[in-house]
Design an enzyme around this catalytic site. Structure first.
Site, PDB file in Angstrom:
ATOM      1  CE  LYS A  35      -2.659  -0.377   3.457  1.00  0.00           C
ATOM      2  NZ  LYS A  35      -3.509   0.165   4.512  1.00  0.00           N
ATOM      3  NE  ARG A  79       1.355  -8.241  12.978  1.00  0.00           N
ATOM      4  CZ  ARG A  79       2.681  -8.372  13.034  1.00  0.00           C
ATOM      5  NH1 ARG A  79       3.287  -8.421  14.179  1.00  0.00           N
ATOM      6  NH2 ARG A  79       3.397  -8.458  11.941  1.00  0.00           N
ATOM      7  NE  ARG A  90       8.030  -5.410   6.716  1.00  0.00           N
ATOM      8  CZ  ARG A  90       6.867  -4.880   7.061  1.00  0.00           C
ATOM      9  NH1 ARG A  90       6.528  -4.839   8.347  1.00  0.00           N
ATOM     10  NH2 ARG A  90       6.062  -4.404   6.157  1.00  0.00           N
ATOM     11  NE  ARG A 127      -5.943   0.662  11.365  1.00  0.00           N
ATOM     12  CZ  ARG A 127      -4.863   0.505  10.621  1.00  0.00           C
ATOM     13  NH1 ARG A 127      -4.712  -0.568   9.898  1.00  0.00           N
ATOM     14  NH2 ARG A 127      -3.938   1.426  10.586  1.00  0.00           N
ATOM     15  NE  ARG A 139      10.383  -5.539  14.166  1.00  0.00           N
ATOM     16  CZ  ARG A 139       9.328  -4.780  14.065  1.00  0.00           C
ATOM     17  NH1 ARG A 139       9.194  -3.730  14.824  1.00  0.00           N
ATOM     18  NH2 ARG A 139       8.376  -5.046  13.188  1.00  0.00           N
TER      19      ARG A 139
END
Ligand SMILES: [Zn+2]
Length: 220
Positions: free
Chosen positions: A14, A172, A128, A89, A161
């Site tokens: 996005k 999630r 990531r 959202r 992380r």
């Protein structure tokens, strides 16, 4: 007047596409995350209100977010339109936005969904890594470091992380995708939904989104 909502799961691209659309359509990119940060930094009344919830570890209530958005959309540069990102959202927020716009004789002309299957999102998001020294971001596919496992900038080791591990991401995403699906259904009902296949190249996704906005503007 081009009011566009950009929809997509985390990892759908996005941010990149919002920057492209902003330039191409010459309308502001309104990201609710940025609005919050700016309001908190500037110490505005809404910013202070939002901060109280965030400090308490709570979600900022919809009415605070909506008032912040109303304030932003009321500024002169948004008179020609805006690209909303990060909002709505939830269906409750989507309805509140429709209501707010209807009161001003405006509406969401196009809700652009960058559609990427969940498995691919997990793959993208779990690539990531950040450097230990300064948190410089890398991605094993999209933005790999020059030497594996080492930050290009400061030479410190790259770490992942907990938030970026596949199992965490999958968990999630489940709740985020449920909310997104409900918002997508909302715009399908209103007729504003335009879906672009997010597995295409960045340029192809950009072209698809632009065509969808222009088609939306014509039918409006
Ligand atoms: Zn670094």
């Amino acid at each position: 007047m081009t009011l566009v909502v950009l929809l997509g799961a985390p990892g759908a691209g996005k941010g990149t596409q919002a920057a492209f659309l902003r330039q191409e359509l010459d309308i502001p990119h309104v990201a609710t995350g940025d609005l919050f940060r700016a309001a908190i930094r500037d110490g505005t009344p809404l910013g202070l209100e939002a901060r109280r919830y965030m400090d308490a570890g709570q979600l900022v209530p919809d009415d605070v977010t909506i008032r912040m958005l109303e304030e932003r959309l009321g500024r002169p540069d948004a008179a020609v339109g805006a690209i909303l990102d990060g909002f709505p959202r939830t269906v409750v927020q989507a309805r509140a936005l429709d209501e707010f716009l209807a009161g001003r004789d405006r509406r969401v002309e196009a809700a652009l969904l960058i559609d990427v299957p969940a498995d691919e999102l997990v793959e993208r998001l779990s690539g990531r890594w950040i450097c230990r020294a300064a948190g410089h971001p890398y991605h094993i596919v999209m933005n790999p470091p020059r030497s594996p496992g080492i930050c290009d900038i400061d030479g410190s080791p790259l770490i992942q992380r907990d938030d970026d591990r596949p199992a965490t991401i999958r968990a999630r995403l489940r709740s985020q995708l449920a909310d997104l699906d409900a918002v997508v259904d909302h715009y399908r009902r209103t007729g504003a939904l335009r879906t672009v296949d997010g597995r295409q190249s960045i340029a192809e996704v950009s072209a698809g989104l632009l065509a969808a906005v222009r088609a939306g503007a014509e039918s409006a």
